[in-house]
Write an enzyme that holds these catalytic residues in place. Structure first.
Site, PDB file in Angstrom:
ATOM      1  N   LYS A  10       0.830  -1.212   0.000  1.00 27.63           N
ATOM      2  CA  LYS A  10       0.000   0.000   0.000  1.00 27.63           C
ATOM      3  C   LYS A  10       0.866   1.265   0.000  1.00 27.63           C
ATOM      4  O   LYS A  10       2.056   1.212   0.346  1.00 27.63           O
ATOM      5  CB  LYS A  10      -0.912  -0.018   1.235  1.00 27.63           C
ATOM      6  N   TYR A  50     -12.793  -2.691  -3.385  1.00 26.10           N
ATOM      7  CA  TYR A  50     -13.311  -2.594  -2.017  1.00 26.10           C
ATOM      8  C   TYR A  50     -14.846  -2.483  -1.996  1.00 26.10           C
ATOM      9  O   TYR A  50     -15.411  -1.909  -1.063  1.00 26.10           O
ATOM     10  CB  TYR A  50     -12.673  -1.405  -1.294  1.00 26.10           C
ATOM     11  N   PHE A  58     -16.108   4.709   6.333  1.00 24.12           N
ATOM     12  CA  PHE A  58     -14.711   4.988   5.986  1.00 24.12           C
ATOM     13  C   PHE A  58     -14.348   4.582   4.558  1.00 24.12           C
ATOM     14  O   PHE A  58     -13.182   4.619   4.166  1.00 24.12           O
ATOM     15  CB  PHE A  58     -13.768   4.289   6.977  1.00 24.12           C
ATOM     16  N   ARG A  86      -2.044 -14.740   3.894  1.00 20.01           N
ATOM     17  CA  ARG A  86      -2.947 -14.119   4.892  1.00 20.01           C
ATOM     18  C   ARG A  86      -2.394 -14.324   6.310  1.00 20.01           C
ATOM     19  O   ARG A  86      -2.471 -13.428   7.151  1.00 20.01           O
ATOM     20  CB  ARG A  86      -4.354 -14.732   4.811  1.00 20.01           C
ATOM     21  N   ASN A 113      -2.299  -0.349   6.964  1.00 19.87           N
ATOM     22  CA  ASN A 113      -1.838  -1.658   7.444  1.00 19.87           C
ATOM     23  C   ASN A 113      -0.930  -2.398   6.460  1.00 19.87           C
ATOM     24  O   ASN A 113      -0.914  -3.620   6.416  1.00 19.87           O
ATOM     25  CB  ASN A 113      -3.046  -2.504   7.875  1.00 19.87           C
ATOM     26  N   HIS A 116      -2.292  -5.342   1.223  1.00 20.65           N
ATOM     27  CA  HIS A 116      -3.540  -6.053   0.939  1.00 20.65           C
ATOM     28  C   HIS A 116      -3.155  -7.464   0.528  1.00 20.65           C
ATOM     29  O   HIS A 116      -2.156  -7.649  -0.167  1.00 20.65           O
ATOM     30  CB  HIS A 116      -4.305  -5.391  -0.214  1.00 20.65           C
ATOM     31  N   GLU A 127      -9.001 -10.793  -8.343  1.00 17.56           N
ATOM     32  CA  GLU A 127      -8.109  -9.665  -8.040  1.00 17.56           C
ATOM     33  C   GLU A 127      -6.857  -9.675  -8.918  1.00 17.56           C
ATOM     34  O   GLU A 127      -6.385  -8.620  -9.344  1.00 17.56           O
ATOM     35  CB  GLU A 127      -7.732  -9.688  -6.551  1.00 17.56           C
TER      36      GLU A 127
HETATM   37  P1  ADP Z   1      -8.320  -6.923   4.889  1.00 16.58           P
HETATM   38  O1  ADP Z   1      -7.459  -5.915   4.156  1.00 16.58           O
HETATM   39  O2  ADP Z   1      -7.676  -7.400   6.167  1.00 16.58           O
HETATM   40  O3  ADP Z   1      -8.786  -8.067   3.996  1.00 16.58           O
HETATM   41  P2  ADP Z   1     -11.000  -5.659   4.672  1.00 16.58           P
HETATM   42  O4  ADP Z   1     -11.183  -6.278   3.323  1.00 16.58           O
HETATM   43  O5  ADP Z   1     -12.091  -5.822   5.678  1.00 16.58           O
HETATM   44  O6  ADP Z   1      -9.636  -6.160   5.392  1.00 16.58           O
HETATM   45  O7  ADP Z   1     -10.758  -4.097   4.504  1.00 16.58           O
HETATM   46  C1  ADP Z   1      -9.980  -3.592   3.459  1.00 16.58           C
HETATM   47  C2  ADP Z   1      -9.119  -2.442   3.974  1.00 16.58           C
HETATM   48  O8  ADP Z   1      -9.956  -1.378   4.406  1.00 16.58           O
HETATM   49  C3  ADP Z   1      -8.278  -2.800   5.194  1.00 16.58           C
HETATM   50  O9  ADP Z   1      -7.046  -3.430   4.853  1.00 16.58           O
HETATM   51  C4  ADP Z   1      -8.070  -1.440   5.833  1.00 16.58           C
HETATM   52  O10 ADP Z   1      -7.058  -0.708   5.177  1.00 16.58           O
HETATM   53  C5  ADP Z   1      -9.409  -0.764   5.563  1.00 16.58           C
HETATM   54  N1  ADP Z   1     -10.338  -0.957   6.696  1.00 16.58           N
HETATM   55  C6  ADP Z   1     -11.160  -2.019   6.915  1.00 16.58           C
HETATM   56  N2  ADP Z   1     -11.869  -1.861   8.052  1.00 16.58           N
HETATM   57  C7  ADP Z   1     -11.483  -0.657   8.567  1.00 16.58           C
HETATM   58  C8  ADP Z   1     -11.838   0.094   9.726  1.00 16.58           C
HETATM   59  N3  ADP Z   1     -12.742  -0.359  10.607  1.00 16.58           N
HETATM   60  N4  ADP Z   1     -11.215   1.273   9.914  1.00 16.58           N
HETATM   61  C9  ADP Z   1     -10.320   1.758   9.037  1.00 16.58           C
HETATM   62  N5  ADP Z   1      -9.942   1.106   7.924  1.00 16.58           N
HETATM   63  C10 ADP Z   1     -10.503  -0.079   7.689  1.00 16.58           C
END
Ligand code: ADP
Length: 154
Positions: A10, A50, A58, A86, A113, A116, A127
Site C-alpha cells: 500500500k 473494495y 470509511f 494471509r 496496514n 492487501h 483480483e
Molecule cells: P483486509 O485488508 O484485512 O482483507 P477488509 O477487506 O475488511 O480487510 O478491509 C480492506 C481495507 O480497508 C483494510 O485493509 C483497511 O485498510 C481498511 N479498513 C477495513 N476496516 C477498517 C476500519 N474499521 N477502519 C479503518 N480502515 C478499515
C-alpha cells in the site's frame, strides 16, 4: 495446491520505505514472485476492489489512502499461497495483529496496514485479473524448488 495470490504494497509502505523489507518477508518464506509492478490506483478500480466496504463510513477514506501515492501490486505463488500469505499478513487492525506478522510488526493502524492480500481462491482469481494482464504474470522455474517442498506437497 499450487496457488497464486495478489499482494498490494500500500502507499503507506512506499512512504515508509518498507518496500524491500516487506517483499523480503514473502520471499524468505519461500513464495515465488510471479509478477510485480508500480501502479497509481484509481477511484474506479478501488471502488470495485473494495466494493464489500461500500456501505462503511470509511469507504472513501480507505480509497483515498490507497491513492495517496503509487502502490506496488505483486503476484506470489506457492502451495496454499493464499492462506500462507494471509497468515503472514495478520488481521486487519495493525494494533491487534500479533508480533511476527507483517501488520503486527509494522503497523499501528486499522487502515494504514502495509499490505492487501487476497482472502480466498475466488478473490485471488478476480483480483489478479483486476491488476495484471496475463503477460505480466511470469512462469519461471525456481532452482531451489526441490528444497522448498517435499515432492508429495505440490
Ligand atoms: P483486509 O485488508 O484485512 O482483507 P477488509 O477487506 O475488511 O480487510 O478491509 C480492506 C481495507 O480497508 C483494510 O485493509 C483497511 O485498510 C481498511 N479498513 C477495513 N476496516 C477498517 C476500519 N474499521 N477502519 C479503518 N480502515 C478499515
Amino acid at each position: 495446491m499450487m496457488e497464486k495470490t495478489l499482494v498490494i504494497l500500500k502507499p503507506c509502505t512506499l512512504q515508509r520505505a518498507l518496500v524491500g523489507e516487506i517483499t523480503s518477508r514473502f520471499e524468505r518464506k519461500g513464495l515465488r514472485l510471479a509478477g510485480m509492478k508500480m501502479v497509481q490506483l484509481t477511484d474506479e478500480v478501488l471502488s470495485e476492489h473494495y466494493a464489500h466496504l461500500s456501505s462503511k463510513p470509511f469507504f472513501q477514506r480507505v480509497k483515498d489512502s490507497m491513492m495517496a501515492c503509487p502502490a506496488i501490486v505483486c503476484c506470489f505463488e506457492g502451495v496454499d499461497a493464499i492462506q500462507v500469505v494471509r497468515t503472514l499478513t495478520g488481521p486487519t487492525n495493525g494494533r491487534l495483529a500479533a508480533p511476527g506478522t507483517i501488520r503486527g510488526d509494522y503497523s499501528m493502524s486499522f487502515q494504514e496496514n502495509i499490505v492487501h492480500a487476497s482472502d480466498s481462491p475466488e478473490a485471488a482469481e478476480v483480483e489478479l485479473k483486476r491488476f495484471f494482464k496475463p503477460e505480466e504474470i511470469f512462469e519461471y522455474e525456481q532452482a531451489v524448488f526441490g528444497f522448498l517442498y517435499a515432492n508429495d506437497e505440490y
